[in-house]
Design a protein around this motif. Structure first.
Motif, PDB file in Angstrom:
ATOM      1  N   GLY A  37       0.807  -1.219   0.000  1.00 62.02           N
ATOM      2  CA  GLY A  37       0.000   0.000   0.000  1.00 62.02           C
ATOM      3  C   GLY A  37       0.836   1.264   0.000  1.00 62.02           C
ATOM      4  O   GLY A  37       2.066   1.223   0.166  1.00 62.02           O
ATOM      5  N   SER A  38       0.166   2.392  -0.199  1.00 62.21           N
ATOM      6  CA  SER A  38       0.903   3.646  -0.369  1.00 62.21           C
ATOM      7  C   SER A  38       1.559   4.115   0.930  1.00 62.21           C
ATOM      8  O   SER A  38       2.641   4.719   0.902  1.00 62.21           O
ATOM      9  N   GLU A  39       0.925   3.801   2.085  1.00 60.47           N
ATOM     10  CA  GLU A  39       1.561   4.209   3.347  1.00 60.47           C
ATOM     11  C   GLU A  39       2.858   3.443   3.572  1.00 60.47           C
ATOM     12  O   GLU A  39       3.868   3.992   4.037  1.00 60.47           O
ATOM     13  N   ALA A  40       2.821   2.158   3.196  1.00 55.22           N
ATOM     14  CA  ALA A  40       4.026   1.325   3.339  1.00 55.22           C
ATOM     15  C   ALA A  40       5.139   1.828   2.409  1.00 55.22           C
ATOM     16  O   ALA A  40       6.323   1.792   2.749  1.00 55.22           O
ATOM     17  N   LEU A  41       4.725   2.315   1.246  1.00 54.60           N
ATOM     18  CA  LEU A  41       5.695   2.880   0.297  1.00 54.60           C
ATOM     19  C   LEU A  41       6.398   4.088   0.944  1.00 54.60           C
ATOM     20  O   LEU A  41       7.615   4.253   0.850  1.00 54.60           O
ATOM     21  N   ASN A  42       5.605   4.893   1.621  1.00 51.49           N
ATOM     22  CA  ASN A  42       6.183   6.046   2.317  1.00 51.49           C
ATOM     23  C   ASN A  42       7.102   5.620   3.448  1.00 51.49           C
ATOM     24  O   ASN A  42       8.119   6.243   3.704  1.00 51.49           O
ATOM     25  N   GLU A  43       6.699   4.536   4.132  1.00 47.80           N
ATOM     26  CA  GLU A  43       7.554   4.016   5.215  1.00 47.80           C
ATOM     27  C   GLU A  43       8.906   3.594   4.666  1.00 47.80           C
ATOM     28  O   GLU A  43       9.939   3.834   5.266  1.00 47.80           O
ATOM     29  N   ALA A  44       8.868   2.959   3.487  1.00 46.79           N
ATOM     30  CA  ALA A  44      10.118   2.520   2.856  1.00 46.79           C
ATOM     31  C   ALA A  44      10.992   3.745   2.562  1.00 46.79           C
ATOM     32  O   ALA A  44      12.198   3.732   2.792  1.00 46.79           O
ATOM     33  N   ALA A  45      10.348   4.815   2.062  1.00 50.64           N
ATOM     34  CA  ALA A  45      11.097   6.033   1.738  1.00 50.64           C
ATOM     35  C   ALA A  45      11.632   6.703   2.997  1.00 50.64           C
ATOM     36  O   ALA A  45      12.622   7.436   2.961  1.00 50.64           O
ATOM     37  N   ASP A  46      10.966   6.438   4.124  1.00 51.53           N
ATOM     38  CA  ASP A  46      11.299   7.092   5.389  1.00 51.53           C
ATOM     39  C   ASP A  46      12.353   6.319   6.187  1.00 51.53           C
ATOM     40  O   ASP A  46      12.860   6.821   7.184  1.00 51.53           O
ATOM     41  N   THR A  47      12.675   5.095   5.770  1.00 52.04           N
ATOM     42  CA  THR A  47      13.686   4.324   6.521  1.00 52.04           C
ATOM     43  C   THR A  47      15.024   5.056   6.408  1.00 52.04           C
ATOM     44  O   THR A  47      15.282   5.751   5.431  1.00 52.04           O
ATOM     45  N   SER A  48      15.876   4.840   7.401  1.00 46.52           N
ATOM     46  CA  SER A  48      17.083   5.675   7.490  1.00 46.52           C
ATOM     47  C   SER A  48      18.189   5.212   6.525  1.00 46.52           C
ATOM     48  O   SER A  48      19.334   4.991   6.932  1.00 46.52           O
ATOM     49  N   ALA A  49      17.869   5.065   5.256  1.00 45.14           N
ATOM     50  CA  ALA A  49      18.888   4.673   4.275  1.00 45.14           C
ATOM     51  C   ALA A  49      19.807   5.864   4.003  1.00 45.14           C
ATOM     52  O   ALA A  49      19.377   7.014   4.033  1.00 45.14           O
ATOM     53  N   ASP A  50      21.089   5.577   3.715  1.00 47.28           N
ATOM     54  CA  ASP A  50      22.040   6.651   3.406  1.00 47.28           C
ATOM     55  C   ASP A  50      21.821   7.193   2.002  1.00 47.28           C
ATOM     56  O   ASP A  50      22.234   8.308   1.680  1.00 47.28           O
ATOM     57  N   TRP A  51      21.204   6.383   1.150  1.00 48.81           N
ATOM     58  CA  TRP A  51      21.073   6.736  -0.270  1.00 48.81           C
ATOM     59  C   TRP A  51      19.766   6.126  -0.769  1.00 48.81           C
ATOM     60  O   TRP A  51      19.509   4.942  -0.543  1.00 48.81           O
ATOM     61  N   VAL A  52      18.947   6.940  -1.415  1.00 47.69           N
ATOM     62  CA  VAL A  52      17.656   6.461  -1.920  1.00 47.69           C
ATOM     63  C   VAL A  52      17.607   6.639  -3.434  1.00 47.69           C
ATOM     64  O   VAL A  52      17.859   7.739  -3.932  1.00 47.69           O
ATOM     65  N   MET A  53      17.313   5.582  -4.152  1.00 51.23           N
ATOM     66  CA  MET A  53      17.095   5.698  -5.591  1.00 51.23           C
ATOM     67  C   MET A  53      15.599   5.928  -5.818  1.00 51.23           C
ATOM     68  O   MET A  53      14.766   5.126  -5.405  1.00 51.23           O
ATOM     69  N   SER A  54      15.264   7.064  -6.451  1.00 50.62           N
ATOM     70  CA  SER A  54      13.862   7.353  -6.772  1.00 50.62           C
ATOM     71  C   SER A  54      13.640   6.947  -8.225  1.00 50.62           C
ATOM     72  O   SER A  54      13.945   7.699  -9.141  1.00 50.62           O
ATOM     73  N   SER A  55      13.137   5.723  -8.422  1.00 47.16           N
ATOM     74  CA  SER A  55      12.985   5.230  -9.802  1.00 47.16           C
ATOM     75  C   SER A  55      11.617   4.600 -10.046  1.00 47.16           C
ATOM     76  O   SER A  55      11.492   3.693 -10.861  1.00 47.16           O
TER      77      SER A  55
END
Ligand code: NDP
Length: 403
Positions: free
Chosen positions: A97-115
Motif C-alpha cells: 500500500g501507499s503508506e508502506a511505500l512512504n515508510e520505505a522512503a522514510d527508513t534511514s537509508a544513506d542513499w535512496v534511488m527514486s525510480s
C-alpha cells in the motif's frame, strides 16, 4: 522562483559513510535492476534496506531475498498475501500500500534511488526529501509536476538530489557551479528515439511494439514511448530548469542519434564541455551511487574509433511537437507543467493499450493544456488537485479519440 534554491548547495558534498544503506523505490524496473546490479558487484560497500515495486511480486521477492533486504513493499495492496507468501521463511518485512511505500522512503537509508515511473513517485520521493535524505533522482515526472515545491523542500529539509537521468548526470559532471554566470548554454542531446528520420506520413500507424523498441537504450515502456515522441526531451528540459541554476532560454536540444555525448555545457570563452560514454544507465547511476567518488561500472568502455562518426541534427518541430509544447509550458509556469505531465501519462497509457494512434499522444496533451485552466499553485495540495483533475479531463479527451 527564488534563484537561490537552484544553486550548487543542492549538490553539497555530504559526509558519506564507507558503507551505505540503500533503498530503491521502484527496484523491479529498468533503473532499479541496473542499480541492484551495481550493488551486487560491491557487496562490501552496500546493504539493502528497502525495495519497492508496484505489482510485480515475483521480481520484488526475488530481489529482496537475493540482496537480503530488510523490507519489501508492494504498492498494490491486493498483492500483500502473495508477497508475504513469497518471502516466507526469510527475515524480510513484507508490506503493501501507499503508506508502506512512504515508510520505505522514510527508513534511514544513506542513499535512496527514486525510480518509480510517473507522478506516483512524487509522494515517496517527498517523504525521503523531508527526512533530509540523499536521493538519486531518476523519476523526472515528479520534478515536472511539482518542480518548485519539490526543490523548495529539498532546500528547507537539507536533502541532496543527485541527477540520474543521463543528460542531467552529464550536466552535473561538467557544469561550473562556482561560476554559473560564465555559462552561455546547456545542450541536452536526444537520441531522437526510433523515428527521428521517419517520414511523418508513416508515423500515424506506429504500433506500441515499434515505439518501445529504442535503438540505443534499454528502458521501461513509458520512457521508451516518451523518447519516441520526444516528449522525454521536453520533460528533461523542465527537469534541467529546476535542477540547475540556468535560465529557460539557455537550454537547447539537439538530436544525436549515437547517444555517445550525453549533454554539453557551452562557456562564454567558446569552450564547450561534454560528457561522453556508451549508452548504459549503469554509468550515471554509478556516479550517483559512489558520489562524491567515482566507482567501477561494468558499462562497455567507449572506443570512438569503433563508432567513427557522431551526428547532430535539429529536431523537426512538426514531427515532434512535444518540444515546443514543453517550451511553452515552461514559459507559462504555474499548473501548466503538472497538466503536461499528467496528460502525457494518460495519453501514453492509452496509446500502449491501443486506444489512440501514436501521433495522437501529443495532440491529447495539447488539447488538455488548451482545455484546463492554467493557474498559479500555492501548495503541494494544488499539485495533487491539478494532477487528479487533468487525469479525468484527459480520459475524456482520449474517449473522444478512441479508435
Ligand atoms: P520501469 O517501468 O522499468 O520501472 C518502474 C518501476 O516503478 C517498477 O519498479 C514498477 O513496479 C514501479 N511502479 C510503477 N508504477 C508504480 C506505482 N503506481 N506505484 C509504485 N511503484 C510503481 O521504469 P524505468 O526504470 O524505465 O524508469 C523509472 C523512472 O526513471 C522514470 O521516471 C523514467 O523516466 C526515469 N528514467 C529512466 C531511464 C531508463 O533508462 N530506464 C533513464 C532516465 C530516467 P512494477 O515492476 O511492479 O510495475
Amino acid at each position: 522562483m527564488n534563484i537561490s534554491i537552484r544553486e550548487k548547495d543542492r549538490f553539497k558534498v555530504i559526509d558519506t559513510p564507507e558503507h551505505k544503506d540503500i533503498t530503491i523505490l521502484g527496484s523491479t524496473g529498468s533503473i532499479g535492476t541496473s542499480t541492484l546490479d551495481l550493488i551486487s558487484r560491491n557487496p562490501e560497500k552496500y546493504s539493502v534496506k528497502a525495495l519497492t515495486a508496484n505489482s510485480n511480486v515475483e521480481a520484488l521477492a526475488k530481489q529482496a531475498i537475493a540482496h537480503n533486504a530488510e523490507m519489501a513493499v508492494i504498492a498494490d495492496q491486493d498483492k500483500y498475501s502473495d508477497l508475504k507468501e513469497a518471502l516466507h521463511g526469510h527475515n524480510i518485512i513484507a508490506a503493501a500500500g501507499s503508506e508502506a511505500l512512504n515508510e520505505a522512503a522514510d527508513t534511514s537509508a544513506d542513499w535512496v534511488m527514486s525510480s518509480i515511473v510517473g507522478a506516483a513517485g512524487l509522494k515517496p520521493t517527498l517523504t525521503a526529501i523531508r527526512r533530509g535524505a540523499t536521493i538519486a533522482l531518476a523519476n523526472k515526472e515528479c520534478l515536472v509536476c511539482a518542480g518548485e515545491f519539490m526543490m523548495q523542500q529539498v532546500e528547507d529539509c537539507g536533502a541532496t538530489i543527485l541527477p540520474v537521468d543521463s543528460e542531467h548526470n552529464a550536466i552535473f559532471q561538467i557544469f561550473d557551479f562556482d561560476e554559473p554566470e560564465k555559462i552561455e548554454k546547456v545542450t541536452l542531446t536526444a537520441s531522437g528515439g526510433p523515428f527521428w528520420n521517419k517520414d511523418i506520413a508513416d508515423m500515424q500507424y506506429i504500433t506500441p511494439v515499434e515505439a518501445i523498441k529504442h535503438p540505443n537504450w534499454s528502458m521501461g515502456v513509458k520512457i521508451s514511448v516518451d523518447s519516441a515522441t520526444m516528449m522525454n526531451k521536453g520533460l528533461e528540459l523542465i527537469e534541467a530548469y529546476y535542477m540547475f541554476p540556468i535560465e529557460k532560454e539557455q537550454l537547447d536540444i539537439i538530436i544525436h542519434p549515437e547517444s555517445i555525448i550525453h549533454s554539453m555545457v557551452s562557456y562564454i570563452d567558446g569552450s564547450v564541455l561534454a560528457q561522453l560514454g556508451t549508452p548504459d544507465m549503469r554509468t550515471p547511476i554509478s556516479y550517483t551511487l559512489g558520489w562524491p567518488h567515482r566507482m567501477n561500472a561494468p558499462s562497455k568502455k567507449l572506443d570512438l574509433t569503433e563508432i567513427g562518426q557522431l551526428n547532430f541534427i535539429r529536431p523537426d518541430k512538426v514531427k515532434f511537437p512535444a518540444i515546443n509544447i514543453t517550451r511553452e509550458v515552461l514559459q507559462k509556469g504555474g499548473s501548466a507543467p503538472t497538466i503536461l505531465n499528467a496528460s502525457n501519462e494518460i495519453a501514453v497509457k492509452a496509446f500502449l493499450e491501443g486506444q489512440i494512434d501514436f501521433l495522437d499522444i501529443t495532440k491529447v496533451v495539447e488539447k488538455a493544456l488548451d482545455t484546463i485552466k492554467i493557474h498559479q499553485m500555492t501548495c503541494l495540495n494544488d499539485v495533487h488537485d491539478v494532477d487528479e483533475n487533468t487525469r479525468i479531463v484527459t480520459g475524456e479527451i482520449v474517449e473522444g479519440l478512441k479508435k
